[in-house]
Scaffold this motif. Structure first.
Motif, short mmCIF file in Angstrom:
data_model
loop_
_atom_site.label_atom_id
_atom_site.label_comp_id
_atom_site.label_asym_id
_atom_site.label_seq_id
_atom_site.Cartn_x
_atom_site.Cartn_y
_atom_site.Cartn_z
N UNK A 60 65.00 10.91 19.33
CA UNK A 60 65.59 9.57 19.24
C UNK A 60 65.49 8.96 17.85
N UNK A 61 64.74 9.59 16.94
CA UNK A 61 64.66 9.12 15.57
C UNK A 61 65.16 10.19 14.62
N UNK A 62 65.79 9.78 13.52
CA UNK A 62 66.34 10.76 12.59
C UNK A 62 66.40 10.16 11.20
N UNK A 63 66.15 10.99 10.18
CA UNK A 63 66.23 10.54 8.79
C UNK A 63 66.67 11.70 7.92
N UNK A 64 67.44 11.37 6.87
CA UNK A 64 67.74 12.35 5.82
C UNK A 64 66.59 12.30 4.83
N UNK A 111 70.90 7.94 17.69
CA UNK A 111 70.48 7.49 16.37
C UNK A 111 71.63 7.67 15.38
N UNK A 112 71.57 6.92 14.29
CA UNK A 112 72.49 7.09 13.17
C UNK A 112 71.71 6.83 11.90
N UNK A 113 71.93 7.66 10.89
CA UNK A 113 71.23 7.47 9.62
C UNK A 113 72.23 7.59 8.47
N UNK A 159 61.72 6.10 5.97
CA UNK A 159 60.72 6.25 4.91
C UNK A 159 60.33 4.89 4.37
N UNK A 160 59.01 4.67 4.24
CA UNK A 160 58.47 3.42 3.71
C UNK A 160 57.82 3.71 2.35
N UNK A 164 73.47 19.47 0.25
CA UNK A 164 72.61 20.00 1.31
C UNK A 164 71.43 19.06 1.49
N UNK A 165 71.16 18.70 2.72
CA UNK A 165 70.16 17.67 2.98
C UNK A 165 69.08 18.16 3.92
#
Length: 379
Positions: A341-345, A257-259, A82-83, A352-353
């Motif tokens: 290949x991309x991941x975000x919370x 990926x890791x977030x 997120x930007x 709970x997310x």
């Protein structure tokens, strides 16, 4: 739908999931004592949305798939961050022939809409990076608005200004270089710094290796031990590599990926692909990252004690998700699956997310650029 509305929808979904999953946990011990209709009601809700053991599928969108925006093809999206300054989600293009390296921006993960021309990533002299000299797989946005981008080519971690021009880079240990490119290199080509994230505090960057270093492969061929690089910022905004962390993936899996989430935790995406079966994706949570053993001085992780490796817990098996009516261009055990290949919370409500994943179509006809939205119970 606006970004704010989209976030409210994810928060609402997280709240609903909290009620459903909490109700399930509260009644599980007395399931036999409940009327069959009540037990079936709760089970029916989960059966329709469950990505066992601790996640629910909300929706998916293929709105970005094979899209052309102002004459530029959208594709190869391999990260998600997120930007705040753009009020948009950002995703890097990994590489595409000699096209300039780019970051795309879109709003509303439930129905993504590109909101501006892509940002071209450039060397300090202003000339663009391209697919021949960068493979940009990871993305994080710093508190000051700069972009941190990891490339698998060398590998490298570069910091770019809002204008796309490179400002600096982070140190990467010599053994993380691709084998054959340097004397010390132990990494496999196209399996280096795939994942990149920044903690919610904005003070720690974590980069994850897609594959194992050759020096960490056991004598029996076990290549499940991967390294994460952890960088911390000082009060002047300078970044220092402070430790390496050991993580064991499931056999045959890569780390896609890791977030970071919460105060000290990571959500890790493990993935694999087998042509007769399709894609396989699981999400694992790692808590207490600050307490993880520093394995920087460990030459061979295969000989390290089990206590040196972080513990993980399964959050979601995406093959078990409902199909949600998704189409597929490849053979898949679940047509909802693709090359995520991309991941975000994306939202966080009392444990709970909202979790969004984006797939890299590799600019190919048989894959989708797809955004998948989940709600997960995170430890």
């Amino acid at each position: 739908m606006s970004l704010t509305t989209s976030r409210r929808a994810l928060i609402a979904a997280a709240s609903t999931a909290a009620v459903v999953l909490t109700s399930l946990a509260a009644t599980a011990g007395a399931a036999q004592a409940q009327p069959a209709s009540a037990a079936h009601g709760i089970g029916g809700i989960l059966a329709g949305r469950s990505c066992a053991p601790s996640a629910l599928a909300v929706d998916f969108s293929d709105a970005l798939d094979k899209l052309t925006y102002h004459g530029i093809e959208v594709g190869g999206l391999s990260s998600l961050a997120y930007d705040p300054r753009s009020l948009a989600w950002a995703s890097t293009v990994d590489n595409h022939a000699s096209d300039p390296a780019r970051i795309w921006f879109f709003r509303n993960p439930a129905n993504p809409v590109v909101v501006r021309d892509p940002l071209v990533l450039k060397r300090p002299d202003g000339t663009p990076y391209d697919g021949t000299n960068s493979d940009n797989e990871g993305l994080a946005v710093l508190p000051n608005g700069d972009y941190v981008v990891s490339s698998e080519t060398e590998p490298s971690i570069r910091i770019f200004g809002r204008d796309g021009v490179q400002k600096s880079s982070l140190p990467v240990p010599a053994r993380f270089a691709v084998t054959g490119t340097t004397p010390a290199g132990q990494a496999t080509s196209n399996a280096t710094l795939e994942g990149l994230t920044i903690t919610p505090s904005g003070t720690e960057i974590i980069a994850s290796m897609e594959g194992a270093l050759s020096g960490d492969v056991a004598a029996n061929g076990d290549a499940t031990l991967h390294r994460f690089l952890v960088y911390d910022a000082d009060r002047h905004g300078n970044w220092t590599l402070t430790k390496q962390v050991a993580y064991r993936a499931q056999p045959g899996n890569r780390i896609a990926e890791a977030t970071a989430y919460g105060r000290d935790s990571l959500l890790v995406e493990e993935a694999s692909f087998n042509a007769p079966v399709g894609n396989d994706v699981q999400l694992y949570a790692v808590t207490g990252l600050s307490r993880a053993k520093n394995v920087s001085a460990v030459t061979d992780l295969a000989t390290a004690p089990a206590a040196d490796v972080v513990r993980k817990s399964l959050v979601a098996d995406l093959v078990k998700c409902p199909t949600l009516g998704a189409p597929s261009r490849q053979t898949q055990a679940n047509p909802l699956l693709d090359n995520y290949e991309g991941m975000a919370v994306t939202a966080d409500v009392a444990g709970f997310a909202g979790v969004s994943l984006i797939s890299d179509d590799n600019f190919g006809a048989t894959q989708y650029t797809r955004v998948l939205n989940l709600v997960a119970r995170l430890p």
